[in-house]
Write an enzyme that holds these catalytic residues in place. Sequence first.
Site, PDB file in Angstrom:
ATOM      1  N   ARG A 279       0.687  -1.005  -0.057  1.00 38.40           N
ATOM      2  CA  ARG A 279      -0.152   0.108   0.189  1.00 38.40           C
ATOM      3  C   ARG A 279       0.846   1.198  -0.107  1.00 38.40           C
ATOM      4  O   ARG A 279       0.397   2.364  -0.699  1.00 38.40           O
ATOM      5  CB  ARG A 279      -0.891   0.151   1.217  1.00 38.40           C
ATOM      6  CG  ARG A 279      -2.080  -1.059   1.061  1.00 38.40           C
ATOM      7  CD  ARG A 279      -1.650  -2.301   1.079  1.00 38.40           C
ATOM      8  NE  ARG A 279      -0.973  -2.846   2.318  1.00 38.40           N
ATOM      9  CZ  ARG A 279      -0.230  -3.925   2.611  1.00 38.40           C
ATOM     10  NH1 ARG A 279      -0.142  -4.812   1.290  1.00 38.40           N
ATOM     11  NH2 ARG A 279       0.370  -4.230   3.742  1.00 38.40           N
ATOM     12  N   CYS A 313      -4.368  -2.705   8.613  1.00 37.84           N
ATOM     13  CA  CYS A 313      -3.337  -2.287   8.099  1.00 37.84           C
ATOM     14  C   CYS A 313      -3.901  -0.694   8.013  1.00 37.84           C
ATOM     15  O   CYS A 313      -4.654  -0.363   7.387  1.00 37.84           O
ATOM     16  CB  CYS A 313      -3.123  -2.677   6.806  1.00 37.84           C
ATOM     17  SG  CYS A 313      -1.721  -1.761   5.567  1.00 37.84           S
ATOM     18  N   THR A 315      -2.259   1.986   6.448  1.00 32.59           N
ATOM     19  CA  THR A 315      -2.065   2.525   5.363  1.00 32.59           C
ATOM     20  C   THR A 315      -3.253   2.070   4.073  1.00 32.59           C
ATOM     21  O   THR A 315      -3.602   2.898   3.392  1.00 32.59           O
ATOM     22  CB  THR A 315      -0.812   2.070   4.572  1.00 32.59           C
ATOM     23  OG1 THR A 315       0.398   2.209   5.633  1.00 32.59           O
ATOM     24  CG2 THR A 315      -0.354   2.896   3.383  1.00 32.59           C
ATOM     25  N   THR A 357       3.761   4.940   8.422  1.00 30.65           N
ATOM     26  CA  THR A 357       4.394   4.817   7.041  1.00 30.65           C
ATOM     27  C   THR A 357       4.329   6.317   6.416  1.00 30.65           C
ATOM     28  O   THR A 357       3.452   6.815   6.797  1.00 30.65           O
ATOM     29  CB  THR A 357       3.786   3.658   6.230  1.00 30.65           C
ATOM     30  OG1 THR A 357       2.595   4.091   5.806  1.00 30.65           O
ATOM     31  CG2 THR A 357       3.713   2.490   6.830  1.00 30.65           C
ATOM     32  N   LYS A 399       8.403  -6.143   9.445  1.00 26.79           N
ATOM     33  CA  LYS A 399       7.872  -6.958   8.650  1.00 26.79           C
ATOM     34  C   LYS A 399       8.717  -8.199   8.263  1.00 26.79           C
ATOM     35  O   LYS A 399       8.143  -9.272   7.400  1.00 26.79           O
ATOM     36  CB  LYS A 399       7.729  -6.357   7.165  1.00 26.79           C
ATOM     37  CG  LYS A 399       6.149  -5.575   7.157  1.00 26.79           C
ATOM     38  CD  LYS A 399       6.021  -4.768   6.084  1.00 26.79           C
ATOM     39  CE  LYS A 399       4.741  -3.757   6.026  1.00 26.79           C
ATOM     40  NZ  LYS A 399       3.477  -4.788   6.080  1.00 26.79           N
ATOM     41  N   CYS A 431       1.001   2.444  12.232  1.00 26.90           N
ATOM     42  CA  CYS A 431       1.033   1.205  11.429  1.00 26.90           C
ATOM     43  C   CYS A 431       0.963  -0.036  12.347  1.00 26.90           C
ATOM     44  O   CYS A 431       1.462  -0.379  13.308  1.00 26.90           O
ATOM     45  CB  CYS A 431       2.698   1.247  10.575  1.00 26.90           C
ATOM     46  SG  CYS A 431       3.192  -0.220   9.853  1.00 26.90           S
TER      47      CYS A 431
END
Length: 478
Positions: A279, A313, A315, A357, A399, A431
């Site tokens: 994203r 999420c 984003t 992010t 991640k 995030c």
Amino acid sequence: MKSLTIGLAAGINPSVALALKAELIGVGARNDVRVNVVTSEIEMRKDAPDARIELGDRKIAALESVIELERAGCDEVVVPDVRCEPFFDEVQTEVEVPMVSLYRGLPAALEAAGVRRIGLLGVAVDREFFVKLLDGTAEVLELSDELKALYRTVQDPETGLRRTGLTPEHKAALLKAAEELLADGAELLVTACGQMARFVPDLKAEGLPVFDLLRDTAERAVLAPLARRPKPFKVGMIGGLGPAATVDLYDKIVKATPARNDQEHFKVAVEQNPQIADRTACLLGNGTDPTLAMFNCARRLQEDGCDMLIVPCNTAHAFVPYIERNLRIPFINMQQVTMEEIREKFGDAARIGLLATAGTVKAGIYGKKAEAMNLPMFTPDEAHQERVMAAIYGPKGAKAGYTDGVCREDLVSAVEYLVTTYDCNCLILGCTELPLILDETDDFRVAGKTVSLIDPTSALARRVVKEAKKAEAERGVR
């Protein structure tokens, strides 16, 4: 004229279904009710190697039939197979369309007639089922072992009632069984066999006191139609954004739910798709648009009966406005519930720092909501924003499976910058990977101050539980 659509799971027991259909239409005609009968022709498998697998095949065929009839819009459904009665509640639990039991009318019928002792004609359903059903209100007599063996010839799939109808030989066997039960003191004979129920008029013509199972079922279905069962709340999660964040949100929903056992938790469906395009890369102009992939997940969850949607999420919420307008069910917006919790907690004293992010920052999915609420919000400078991105995407970032070490140092440096530069008293871990590094707390010490770390994932989990409890209370689910 009143109209009623009743579904019959005919494929499991076609001949009994045909007889019951005639009863349903007849009862309707006599009582000014137009009865429309819809059938499911799903059949039960016939290749089971043992009795336990055969039972599983019967249960699955019954459920598949009822689901098909529910989707066809039936008001009620009947499974015309007495062997399905012992697991009636198991099937009913899985669907909202009300099911009419074949035998649930028996206790009331016995009470109305003053019957205290019944005899079972047949062996398709065992005595224990009827003992439990009647709960001590009537004694249940069954055939002797000798007559049970004789009666099994009546039920034989190749030579019995299903295939040949009521032959003189079958009739003689039934009369012999009835005589034994009546001699033992039975006041009423109850057919413990669906095929037998087809021939109750023939037995009554012989002067036998027989409970008319199909007529009773038809009268209850037509004259006292059941209400649709309340739908349990079900939330759908677009998962895989990322996989660890999905697990984290689900874990927080479970922990936020005040349940004393498994059954008091509510339904959650996860459409796990880690292949959805990144994203942040899209929002920064150098990646594939994830809108269609996200919409396809949402559409499947909607078709699965979900009431609301969530996505673990931050984003990804930048793409929700394009998706939600083409769905029948809403998203619970992670940023909105987070900002509402902050306003409730801090009021006008809130000074919010956003750790997220670069895509989330650029999209303004938090900033625009803060502005609408007149709450000041601040973001890191370029150098510290790079460190936030490294904490998420770096080779030692969340991640990649890391939650301590370099990623924590990077994230804490950005926290310190926002606190010392803008005097932030609460910081959003914006995030869903970031709460894997720093826990939500009201007592985080940094730069000589105590600040609150706000986890949007936890805020979302709390709101999901609140919506679930509200919906199920309104529907009368529990």
